[in-house]
Design an enzyme around this catalytic site. Structure first.
Site, short mmCIF file in Angstrom:
data_model
loop_
_atom_site.label_atom_id
_atom_site.label_comp_id
_atom_site.label_asym_id
_atom_site.label_seq_id
_atom_site.Cartn_x
_atom_site.Cartn_y
_atom_site.Cartn_z
N GLY A 140 0.78 -1.24 0.00
CA GLY A 140 0.00 0.00 0.00
C GLY A 140 0.81 1.28 0.00
CE LYS A 198 -11.88 -11.27 -10.97
NZ LYS A 198 -10.79 -11.27 -11.92
CG HIS A 223 2.65 -3.00 -15.10
ND1 HIS A 223 2.28 -4.18 -14.47
CD2 HIS A 223 3.63 -3.32 -15.98
CE1 HIS A 223 3.04 -5.15 -14.96
NE2 HIS A 223 3.86 -4.67 -15.86
C1 GRF Z 1 3.85 -1.50 -7.39
O1 GRF Z 1 5.15 -1.80 -7.79
C2 GRF Z 1 2.92 -1.43 -8.58
O2 GRF Z 1 3.56 -1.03 -9.75
C3 GRF Z 1 2.45 -2.84 -8.73
O3 GRF Z 1 2.34 -3.33 -7.42
C4 GRF Z 1 3.25 -2.61 -6.56
C5 GRF Z 1 2.46 -2.10 -5.40
O4 GRF Z 1 3.23 -1.53 -4.39
N1 GRF Z 1 1.22 -2.87 -9.48
P1 GRF Z 1 2.51 -0.86 -3.14
O5 GRF Z 1 1.56 -1.91 -2.54
O6 GRF Z 1 1.79 0.35 -3.61
O7 GRF Z 1 3.61 -0.54 -2.17
#
Ligand code: GRF
Length: 186
Positions: free
Chosen positions: A11, A64, A108
């Site tokens: 998070g 789901k 991403h």
């Molecule tokens: C990030 O690296 C994001 O790009 C990917 O998941 C990770 C989440 O990190 N989708 P966080 O939970 O926000 O610290």
């Protein structure tokens, strides 16, 4: 603009978005965080920050569709203009896309369309990339295939994996805030 964040893990992106709103760096209202796991660290962050959150524990649902129907009911109450996926580890299904497609964005850790999927950073490193990318994009039915909004990248030089991940997260937080501000300005 009413913003909901969805997360499954640490998070840190959620916290960065929340802080930016509190500090007036994003002119929007933070509405709530939705988490899909009872034990996600994102919940502790929300509690520490005093942020509203909902837990919809995926494992408590048989399908789901049932799980997303519960999220849909919560979203319909929260009435978001923008849903920011921040380390949300599930593919968004039709139940949510039918109502919210065009309002859901994701971050991403790769220069999409290169390296979609869960193992993006490892895939990029194994392929010998010397630049690591970050992409924000709209969410469609595919895995990291939606329309790209913004990208950033950095050179890894002689960084180890831990240093790369730290830098990646730092840049992700900045890019997510920029992206939300871009959408607000449109
Ligand atoms: C990030 O690296 C994001 O790009 C990917 O998941 C990770 C989440 O990190 N989708 P966080 O939970 O926000 O610290």
């Amino acid at each position: 603009m009413r913003i909901v964040v969805m997360a499954s893990g640490s998070g840190s992106n959620f916290a960065a978005i929340y802080q930016a709103i509190i500090e007036g760096k994003i002119a929007a209202k933070f509405v709530s965080l939705i988490v899909d796991k009872n034990n996600a660290y994102a919940i502790e962050r929300a509690q520490k920050l005093g942020a509203d959150y909902h837990i919809v524990n995926y494992q408590d649902y048989d399908t789901k569709i049932a799980y997303e129907t519960e999220i849909l009911a919560i979203l319909n109450e929260l009435n978001p203009d923008l849903i920011c996926l921040a380390g949300y580890m599930k593919i968004i299904g039709d139940t949510l896309l039918n109502k919210y497609e065009g309002k859901i964005i994701n971050i991403h850790p790769s220069m999409l369309p290169k390296y979609p999927g869960r193992t993006a950073l490892s895939d990029a490193l194994e392929a010998g990339e010397t630049e690591i990318g970050i992409t924000t994009h709209y969410v469609d039915a595919g895995v990291d295939t939606g329309k790209i909004i913004m990208q950033d990248q950095f050179t890894i030089d002689d960084m180890n994996r831990e240093q790369i991940e730290a830098k990646l997260h730092k840049l992700e937080h900045k890019l997510y805030i920029k992206t939300i501000n871009k959408i607000i300005g449109e």
